[in-house]
Design a protein around this motif. Structure first.
Motif, PDB file in Angstrom:
ATOM      1  N   LEU A 106       0.849  -1.184   0.000  1.00 19.76           N
ATOM      2  CA  LEU A 106       0.000   0.000   0.000  1.00 19.76           C
ATOM      3  C   LEU A 106       0.888   1.238   0.000  1.00 19.76           C
ATOM      4  O   LEU A 106       1.784   1.378   0.835  1.00 19.76           O
ATOM      5  CB  LEU A 106      -0.886  -0.010   1.254  1.00 19.76           C
ATOM      6  CG  LEU A 106      -1.751   1.228   1.514  1.00 19.76           C
ATOM      7  CD1 LEU A 106      -2.858   1.326   0.486  1.00 19.76           C
ATOM      8  CD2 LEU A 106      -2.330   1.177   2.926  1.00 19.76           C
ATOM      9  N   TRP A 107       0.651   2.124  -0.952  1.00 18.93           N
ATOM     10  CA  TRP A 107       1.319   3.420  -0.997  1.00 18.93           C
ATOM     11  C   TRP A 107       0.313   4.467  -0.526  1.00 18.93           C
ATOM     12  O   TRP A 107      -0.756   4.619  -1.136  1.00 18.93           O
ATOM     13  CB  TRP A 107       1.792   3.752  -2.411  1.00 18.93           C
ATOM     14  CG  TRP A 107       2.904   2.881  -2.897  1.00 18.93           C
ATOM     15  CD1 TRP A 107       4.240   3.135  -2.836  1.00 18.93           C
ATOM     16  CD2 TRP A 107       2.787   1.604  -3.546  1.00 18.93           C
ATOM     17  NE1 TRP A 107       4.968   2.107  -3.390  1.00 18.93           N
ATOM     18  CE2 TRP A 107       4.098   1.149  -3.833  1.00 18.93           C
ATOM     19  CE3 TRP A 107       1.696   0.795  -3.902  1.00 18.93           C
ATOM     20  CZ2 TRP A 107       4.339  -0.065  -4.463  1.00 18.93           C
ATOM     21  CZ3 TRP A 107       1.939  -0.418  -4.525  1.00 18.93           C
ATOM     22  CH2 TRP A 107       3.247  -0.842  -4.804  1.00 18.93           C
ATOM     23  N   LYS A 108       0.636   5.180   0.553  1.00 18.89           N
ATOM     24  CA  LYS A 108      -0.320   6.158   1.074  1.00 18.89           C
ATOM     25  C   LYS A 108       0.364   7.514   1.228  1.00 18.89           C
ATOM     26  O   LYS A 108       1.587   7.649   1.078  1.00 18.89           O
ATOM     27  CB  LYS A 108      -0.889   5.686   2.402  1.00 18.89           C
ATOM     28  CG  LYS A 108       0.096   5.715   3.559  1.00 18.89           C
ATOM     29  CD  LYS A 108      -0.618   5.374   4.867  1.00 18.89           C
ATOM     30  CE  LYS A 108       0.323   5.589   6.053  1.00 18.89           C
ATOM     31  NZ  LYS A 108      -0.351   5.370   7.343  1.00 18.89           N
ATOM     32  N   GLY A 109      -0.448   8.528   1.529  1.00 22.88           N
ATOM     33  CA  GLY A 109       0.102   9.867   1.671  1.00 22.88           C
ATOM     34  C   GLY A 109       0.594  10.417   0.352  1.00 22.88           C
ATOM     35  O   GLY A 109       1.574  11.172   0.299  1.00 22.88           O
ATOM     36  N   ALA A 110      -0.079  10.060  -0.738  1.00 17.14           N
ATOM     37  CA  ALA A 110       0.365  10.453  -2.074  1.00 17.14           C
ATOM     38  C   ALA A 110      -0.663  11.346  -2.752  1.00 17.14           C
ATOM     39  O   ALA A 110      -1.850  11.330  -2.429  1.00 17.14           O
ATOM     40  CB  ALA A 110       0.598   9.210  -2.922  1.00 17.14           C
ATOM     41  N   ARG A 136       4.397  12.910  -2.086  1.00 14.20           N
ATOM     42  CA  ARG A 136       4.923  12.804  -3.456  1.00 14.20           C
ATOM     43  C   ARG A 136       3.796  12.487  -4.436  1.00 14.20           C
ATOM     44  O   ARG A 136       2.745  11.988  -4.071  1.00 14.20           O
ATOM     45  CB  ARG A 136       6.004  11.727  -3.530  1.00 14.20           C
ATOM     46  CG  ARG A 136       7.250  12.065  -2.737  1.00 14.20           C
ATOM     47  CD  ARG A 136       8.326  10.993  -2.923  1.00 14.20           C
ATOM     48  NE  ARG A 136       9.545  11.352  -2.212  1.00 14.20           N
ATOM     49  CZ  ARG A 136       9.814  11.034  -0.946  1.00 14.20           C
ATOM     50  NH1 ARG A 136       8.930  10.308  -0.256  1.00 14.20           N
ATOM     51  NH2 ARG A 136      10.942  11.413  -0.393  1.00 14.20           N
ATOM     52  N   TRP A 137       4.070  12.747  -5.695  1.00 15.34           N
ATOM     53  CA  TRP A 137       3.107  12.443  -6.756  1.00 15.34           C
ATOM     54  C   TRP A 137       3.346  11.044  -7.309  1.00 15.34           C
ATOM     55  O   TRP A 137       4.503  10.637  -7.503  1.00 15.34           O
ATOM     56  CB  TRP A 137       3.222  13.448  -7.895  1.00 15.34           C
ATOM     57  CG  TRP A 137       2.534  14.747  -7.620  1.00 15.34           C
ATOM     58  CD1 TRP A 137       3.055  15.837  -6.978  1.00 15.34           C
ATOM     59  CD2 TRP A 137       1.196  15.089  -7.976  1.00 15.34           C
ATOM     60  NE1 TRP A 137       2.119  16.833  -6.910  1.00 15.34           N
ATOM     61  CE2 TRP A 137       0.963  16.414  -7.508  1.00 15.34           C
ATOM     62  CE3 TRP A 137       0.160  14.418  -8.623  1.00 15.34           C
ATOM     63  CZ2 TRP A 137      -0.245  17.068  -7.690  1.00 15.34           C
ATOM     64  CZ3 TRP A 137      -1.052  15.066  -8.808  1.00 15.34           C
ATOM     65  CH2 TRP A 137      -1.257  16.378  -8.338  1.00 15.34           C
ATOM     66  N   ASP A 153       9.415  13.245  -6.955  1.00 15.89           N
ATOM     67  CA  ASP A 153       9.683  14.338  -6.016  1.00 15.89           C
ATOM     68  C   ASP A 153       9.383  15.666  -6.713  1.00 15.89           C
ATOM     69  O   ASP A 153      10.297  16.383  -7.145  1.00 15.89           O
ATOM     70  CB  ASP A 153      11.151  14.307  -5.564  1.00 15.89           C
ATOM     71  CG  ASP A 153      11.412  13.242  -4.519  1.00 15.89           C
ATOM     72  OD1 ASP A 153      10.608  13.140  -3.571  1.00 15.89           O
ATOM     73  OD2 ASP A 153      12.420  12.525  -4.647  1.00 15.89           O
ATOM     74  N   ILE A 154       8.123  15.985  -6.844  1.00 12.91           N
ATOM     75  CA  ILE A 154       7.691  17.203  -7.517  1.00 12.91           C
ATOM     76  C   ILE A 154       6.550  17.832  -6.716  1.00 12.91           C
ATOM     77  O   ILE A 154       5.919  17.167  -5.900  1.00 12.91           O
ATOM     78  CB  ILE A 154       7.230  16.943  -8.970  1.00 12.91           C
ATOM     79  CG1 ILE A 154       6.116  15.881  -9.002  1.00 12.91           C
ATOM     80  CG2 ILE A 154       8.406  16.528  -9.847  1.00 12.91           C
ATOM     81  CD1 ILE A 154       5.506  15.645 -10.379  1.00 12.91           C
TER      82      ILE A 154
END
Length: 401
Positions: free
Chosen positions: A6-10, A60-61, A377-378
């Protein structure tokens, strides 16, 4: 719902069909199981998720992994000397007719071993991967004889074993006329249609068939013969069309329901309308436009007006686009062709997938598709198009890994 990762906080640019524009989600997450996306969207709409591993993205995007849908990565030698000739004023056509161009690369490719071809191609592929590419199309076309076209395609297939990337191979036997054909284009085309293409299809070496429809290459009627053979063997087609002149290659591509027509600098409105009616993707290749100092722009406004999907690709090759950066390709698409940020990002994700016949598999952050991600990192997606010579990739994910 249980997932592997799981990728979160994106923040997400999903490029999903059910969301407008880039499909932006400001507070999003991506969940994957078995290499496929289970969920990609707002945290507020997510189901309860039990993840074996959770990765914090810290704002991060995340975009879909990038896709290069038109390359010629496998070849021998280089053509830096021809670059010097062009700087001195020689045209692409003049160099080709004097024995340079594609045929010079053919000689170097035929002389190279599979190991040598793989080593040089992997260096180019690694440059694409380092910028977030997860799917890359690779064409043959520098062998121009069955044994050497097979060699190129075998090497192209092997790249997907050597690196975590999806490789799609395209048979481009109708790229140029080999010297041993002694000027007889019709006989060579017959050889492609009756011998080379059937053998390559039987061996499963190609996912599609391409051709170069141009005065210095092959006529529409000769390309038609190749496309008929491809159809007989169940292979989709693509076309290098209208790059140097308007031979109505786009209309021919449309008649055969081609996945894409590529270059298009000289395409007229009738060709654009034919593409729109048949669902042919327009693949823009600004690297070649820039490198050969072309002055005629592809008809971007017409393509927009008719609703033709536009992809972007490097056209990475030794003679007219020695480019291995999709990030720079997007910048060129914007600065040279006046494509928008949205068009450029869609062009190297969703529309590039469409140009390869892979839209059901990849190109957007949608449940069921391969979990191919690029994490950046944008601060905003426009940075991926705006900046030159800068790589803000934080993490690349292929098939959930």
């Amino acid at each position: 719902m249980r997932c592997d990762r799981l990728w979160k906080g994106a923040r997400l640019a999903t490029l999903a069909a059910d969301r407008p524009g880039l499909g932006v989600v400001e507070d999003g997450l991506v969940a994957a199981l078995g290499g496929r996306i289970l969920y990609a969207g707002p945290v507020a709409e997510a189901p309860a998720i039990d993840a074996a591993e959770t990765i914090e993205c810290d704002g991060r995007w995340i975009t879909p992994g990038l896709i290069d849908c038109h390359t010629h990565l496998v070849y021998g030698g280089d053509r830096a000397h021809e670059f010097e000739l062009r700087l001195a004023g020689a045209s692409y056509e003049e160099i080709a007719r004097a024995g340079g161009g594609i045929v010079s690369t053919v000689a170097a490719t035929r002389a190279a071993s599979e190991a040598e071809l793989a080593a040089s191609a992997l260096a180019r592929l690694d440059a694409l991967i380092a910028e977030g590419a997860t799917t890359v199309e690779v064409k043959s076309g520098y062998g121009l004889a069955l044994e050497h076209e097979r060699k190129q395609l075998r090497v192209a297939r092997s790249l997907g074993d050597a690196r975590p990337v999806t490789i799609r191979t395209t048979f481009l036997g109708a790229h140029a006329l080999p010297a041993e054909a002694t000027g007889d284009k019709d006989a060579y085309i017959e050889k492609i249609a009756s011998e080379m293409l059937p053998a390559i299809a039987r061996e499963g070496l190609a996912d599609a068939v391409d051709a170069f429809c141009e005065g210095i290459a092959f006529s529409p009627e000769q390309v038609r013969r190749v496309f008929e053979a491809a159809r007989a063997h169940g292979l989709p087609v693509k076309l290098h069309a209208d790059q140097l002149s308007n031979l109505h290659g786009t209309a021919l591509a449309a008649k055969f329901g081609a996945l894409s027509a590529d270059h298009l600098e000289h395409t007229d409105e009738a060709g654009v309308a034919a593409m729109a009616a048949s669902g042919v993707v327009a693949v823009m290749l600004p690297g070649a436009y820039y490198f050969v100092r072309e002055t005629r722009l592809p008809p971007i406004a017409l393509l927009r007006r008719h609703g033709v999907p536009m992809a972007l690709a490097t056209d990475s090759n030794p003679g007219t686009s020695p480019l291995t950066s999709l990030l720079l390709t997007m910048n060129m698409g914007a600065t040279l062709f006046r494509m928008t940020v949205e068009e450029c990002l869609a062009g190297v994700t969703r529309e590039a997938a469409r140009a390869l016949g892979l839209l059901a598999e990849t190109g957007a952050l949608e449940a069921g598709k391969a979990c191919d991600l690029a994490i950046w990192d944008i601060e905003r997606p426009a940075e991926l198009v705006y900046r030159m010579g800068f790589n803000p990739l934080h993490t690349r994910v292929w098939r959930g890994q």
